[in-house]
Motif scaffolding. Structure first.
Motif, short mmCIF file in Angstrom:
data_model
loop_
_atom_site.label_atom_id
_atom_site.label_comp_id
_atom_site.label_asym_id
_atom_site.label_seq_id
_atom_site.Cartn_x
_atom_site.Cartn_y
_atom_site.Cartn_z
N ASP A 130 45.43 -36.73 27.72
CA ASP A 130 46.64 -35.90 27.75
C ASP A 130 46.70 -34.95 28.93
O ASP A 130 47.78 -34.54 29.34
CB ASP A 130 46.76 -35.09 26.45
N THR A 131 45.56 -34.59 29.49
CA THR A 131 45.54 -33.61 30.58
C THR A 131 45.82 -34.22 31.94
O THR A 131 45.99 -33.49 32.91
CB THR A 131 44.19 -32.88 30.63
N PHE A 132 45.87 -35.54 32.04
CA PHE A 132 46.09 -36.20 33.33
C PHE A 132 47.56 -36.57 33.51
O PHE A 132 48.26 -36.88 32.56
CB PHE A 132 45.25 -37.47 33.45
N TYR A 133 47.99 -36.57 34.79
CA TYR A 133 49.34 -37.00 35.13
C TYR A 133 49.22 -38.41 35.74
O TYR A 133 48.79 -38.57 36.87
CB TYR A 133 49.99 -36.03 36.12
N TYR A 134 49.58 -39.39 34.95
CA TYR A 134 49.46 -40.79 35.37
C TYR A 134 50.69 -41.25 36.14
O TYR A 134 51.81 -40.83 35.85
CB TYR A 134 49.29 -41.70 34.14
N VAL A 135 50.47 -42.09 37.15
CA VAL A 135 51.57 -42.72 37.89
C VAL A 135 51.28 -44.22 37.96
O VAL A 135 50.15 -44.66 37.75
CB VAL A 135 51.72 -42.14 39.32
N GLU A 136 52.31 -44.96 38.27
CA GLU A 136 52.17 -46.41 38.40
C GLU A 136 52.11 -46.74 39.89
O GLU A 136 53.13 -46.76 40.57
CB GLU A 136 53.34 -47.12 37.73
N LEU A 137 50.92 -46.96 40.42
CA LEU A 137 50.74 -47.33 41.82
C LEU A 137 50.75 -48.85 41.89
O LEU A 137 49.84 -49.52 41.40
CB LEU A 137 49.43 -46.77 42.38
N MET A 138 51.79 -49.40 42.49
CA MET A 138 51.98 -50.85 42.53
C MET A 138 51.38 -51.49 43.77
O MET A 138 51.20 -52.70 43.83
CB MET A 138 53.46 -51.20 42.47
N GLY A 139 51.09 -50.69 44.79
CA GLY A 139 50.53 -51.25 46.01
C GLY A 139 50.55 -50.26 47.15
O GLY A 139 51.04 -49.14 47.03
N ILE A 140 50.03 -50.72 48.29
CA ILE A 140 49.94 -49.90 49.50
C ILE A 140 50.32 -50.77 50.68
O ILE A 140 49.93 -51.94 50.75
CB ILE A 140 48.50 -49.36 49.69
N SER A 141 51.08 -50.19 51.61
CA SER A 141 51.40 -50.86 52.87
C SER A 141 50.71 -50.13 54.01
O SER A 141 50.64 -48.90 54.02
CB SER A 141 52.91 -50.86 53.13
#
Length: 139
Positions: free
Chosen positions: A2-13
């Protein structure tokens, strides 16, 4: 957690080329066990990616930075350090993080080339980690 802020990292260019080897599966949160995934952490100053997700962008950055003079790193954590004090108008590879299917976040060079000392040594502030969680840093 609950203390983390998750994001959806789909890739890197890197330099406009999306690293297809950076698989979203390597960066996904495992909801069954509540581990892994990608978080944004304001207390971390280096982006840490699980090794499969780090390998291709890291290698592409090395190729794009070949004109820069490599420097011996002062920290074992970083595998890419450069001495650019004598350079004017340094060109470094561009980087973009793709956060989901609609959002891309271009990074400034200051976001991934961080000064190590006052002698012009900069380190590439992305590292590969053996852990299951990836972290986007505060810089």
């Amino acid at each position: 957690m609950d203390t983390f802020y998750y994001v959806e990292l789909m890739g890197i260019s890197v330099e406009g080329f999306r690293m297809v080897e950076v698989l979203a599966a390597d960066l996904q949160l495992d909801l069954a066990i509540g581990k892994e995934g990608v978080i944004v952490d304001s207390g971390t100053s280096v982006t840490q990616l699980v090794r499969p997700a780090y390998a291709m962008p890291g290698d592409a950055f090395k190729v794009g930075a070949m004109e820069l003079r490599a420097a011996s790193g002062g920290f074992s954590l970083f595998d890419m350090c450069y001495n650019i004090i004598e350079k004017m108008g340094v060109k470094v590879p561009t980087m973009v993080m793709h956060l989901d299917s609609r959002v891309s976040m271009p990074l400034l060079a200051e976001n991934y080339l961080i000064p190590m000392d006052t002698k012009g040594t900069f380190y590439f502030a992305f590292v590969g980690t053996g852990g299951g969680m990836s972290i986007i840093d505060n810089i």
